[in-house]
Design an enzyme around this catalytic site. Sequence first.
Site, PDB file in Angstrom:
ATOM      1  N   ASP A  54       0.978  -1.113  -0.107  1.00 23.81           N
ATOM      2  CA  ASP A  54      -0.116   0.189  -0.031  1.00 23.81           C
ATOM      3  C   ASP A  54       0.920   1.178   0.057  1.00 23.81           C
ATOM      4  O   ASP A  54       1.675   1.428   1.063  1.00 23.81           O
ATOM      5  CB  ASP A  54      -1.033   0.135   1.282  1.00 23.81           C
ATOM      6  CG  ASP A  54      -2.053   1.035   1.109  1.00 23.81           C
ATOM      7  OD1 ASP A  54      -1.718   2.152   0.584  1.00 23.81           O
ATOM      8  OD2 ASP A  54      -2.977   0.700   1.558  1.00 23.81           O
ATOM      9  N   GLU A  79       5.207   4.815   3.269  1.00 26.29           N
ATOM     10  CA  GLU A  79       4.777   6.049   3.585  1.00 26.29           C
ATOM     11  C   GLU A  79       5.874   7.043   3.866  1.00 26.29           C
ATOM     12  O   GLU A  79       7.091   6.484   4.430  1.00 26.29           O
ATOM     13  CB  GLU A  79       3.720   6.333   4.563  1.00 26.29           C
ATOM     14  CG  GLU A  79       3.222   7.629   4.895  1.00 26.29           C
ATOM     15  CD  GLU A  79       2.573   8.454   3.634  1.00 26.29           C
ATOM     16  OE1 GLU A  79       3.438   9.171   2.880  1.00 26.29           O
ATOM     17  OE2 GLU A  79       1.295   8.068   3.478  1.00 26.29           O
ATOM     18  N   ASP A 128      -0.920  12.277  -4.736  1.00 27.46           N
ATOM     19  CA  ASP A 128      -0.934  13.649  -5.055  1.00 27.46           C
ATOM     20  C   ASP A 128      -1.116  13.993  -6.608  1.00 27.46           C
ATOM     21  O   ASP A 128      -0.143  13.482  -7.304  1.00 27.46           O
ATOM     22  CB  ASP A 128       0.315  14.279  -4.564  1.00 27.46           C
ATOM     23  CG  ASP A 128       0.285  15.773  -4.283  1.00 27.46           C
ATOM     24  OD1 ASP A 128      -0.309  16.460  -5.261  1.00 27.46           O
ATOM     25  OD2 ASP A 128       0.942  16.490  -3.515  1.00 27.46           O
ATOM     26  N   LYS A 132      -0.974  21.322 -11.632  1.00 26.56           N
ATOM     27  CA  LYS A 132      -0.242  22.177 -12.606  1.00 26.56           C
ATOM     28  C   LYS A 132       0.665  21.418 -13.526  1.00 26.56           C
ATOM     29  O   LYS A 132       1.574  20.663 -13.146  1.00 26.56           O
ATOM     30  CB  LYS A 132       0.402  23.198 -11.553  1.00 26.56           C
ATOM     31  CG  LYS A 132      -0.221  24.019 -10.746  1.00 26.56           C
ATOM     32  CD  LYS A 132       0.522  25.110  -9.981  1.00 26.56           C
ATOM     33  CE  LYS A 132      -0.514  26.054  -9.111  1.00 26.56           C
ATOM     34  NZ  LYS A 132       0.176  27.034  -8.204  1.00 26.56           N
ATOM     35  N   THR A 195     -12.596   6.429   2.348  1.00 26.48           N
ATOM     36  CA  THR A 195     -11.809   7.398   3.472  1.00 26.48           C
ATOM     37  C   THR A 195     -12.418   8.746   3.628  1.00 26.48           C
ATOM     38  O   THR A 195     -13.095   9.181   2.711  1.00 26.48           O
ATOM     39  CB  THR A 195     -10.583   7.358   2.883  1.00 26.48           C
ATOM     40  OG1 THR A 195     -10.552   8.199   1.763  1.00 26.48           O
ATOM     41  CG2 THR A 195      -9.871   6.127   2.712  1.00 26.48           C
ATOM     42  N   PHE A 197     -10.847  11.191   3.313  1.00 27.48           N
ATOM     43  CA  PHE A 197     -10.149  11.963   2.127  1.00 27.48           C
ATOM     44  C   PHE A 197     -11.345  11.848   0.786  1.00 27.48           C
ATOM     45  O   PHE A 197     -11.611  13.044   0.289  1.00 27.48           O
ATOM     46  CB  PHE A 197      -8.938  11.523   1.529  1.00 27.48           C
ATOM     47  CG  PHE A 197      -8.212  12.333   0.607  1.00 27.48           C
ATOM     48  CD1 PHE A 197      -7.550  13.255   0.909  1.00 27.48           C
ATOM     49  CD2 PHE A 197      -8.464  11.727  -0.882  1.00 27.48           C
ATOM     50  CE1 PHE A 197      -6.622  14.061  -0.563  1.00 27.48           C
ATOM     51  CE2 PHE A 197      -7.854  12.444  -1.846  1.00 27.48           C
ATOM     52  CZ  PHE A 197      -7.043  13.517  -1.576  1.00 27.48           C
ATOM     53  N   GLU A 198     -11.542  10.617   0.549  1.00 24.28           N
ATOM     54  CA  GLU A 198     -12.802  10.444  -0.637  1.00 24.28           C
ATOM     55  C   GLU A 198     -13.816  11.064  -0.407  1.00 24.28           C
ATOM     56  O   GLU A 198     -14.646  11.765  -1.323  1.00 24.28           O
ATOM     57  CB  GLU A 198     -12.609   8.947  -0.848  1.00 24.28           C
ATOM     58  CG  GLU A 198     -13.446   8.790  -2.090  1.00 24.28           C
ATOM     59  CD  GLU A 198     -13.699   7.162  -2.128  1.00 24.28           C
ATOM     60  OE1 GLU A 198     -14.091   6.962  -3.534  1.00 24.28           O
ATOM     61  OE2 GLU A 198     -13.223   6.467  -1.799  1.00 24.28           O
TER      62      GLU A 198
END
Length: 220
Positions: A54, A79, A128, A132, A195, A197-198
Amino acid sequence: MSGLHPREIRSYARRERPLGNAARAARERLWGRFAVADHEWHRLGEGCREVVLDIGFGDGESLLTLAAADLARDYVGVEVYRAGLVKALRGIEQAGLTNVRVIEADVHDVFRHIPDQRIAAIQVFFPDPWPKTRHHKRRLVQGPFLREAARILRFGGVLHIATDWAPYADAVLEAAASVPALVLSGCGREERPWTRFERRGLGLGQAARDLRFHRAPDTR
């Protein structure tokens, strides 16, 4: 001399605060129990149990949920952000999970140490997007990443990528087209847990896209 070793482009930027006293103490107490040291990376997947990597697991929410529901396999989270690592360490201990370990490192460094065809699945949830144009070179999931993922996946292994940035998903599909060993086999979220975040992204109108690739047998 610096020209001999050009700086690699990283897919992340260090913008985190130093750990507080409690977090540092938790890390020191739990690291030896639940972390994989760099000299052990080459052993990932060498046993009889399947290994799921993961990558960029954030605070460990989905990592721990999936591992708790899949005790027959070992989950290894990679991570770079220490606050997330500490939160995951605490979560592993609190849940009493024995099939989860963590690594603090850039995943490209980890990949280089893993022998061919060792890993059963790789999951990358919401990397991420670097939206841009001038930052696209920083995106994690590009050609080099996909080729290394294909190399370490077992035949039939799964690479599961989720993003709520549609142009990123399109770029992943374009890059994967040049990696014949990865075959697109599904676009549903299926067992992936929701999650925070989602959910936050959905509130902003950003629907997630899931891309699943299977590692095809070598044709050469």
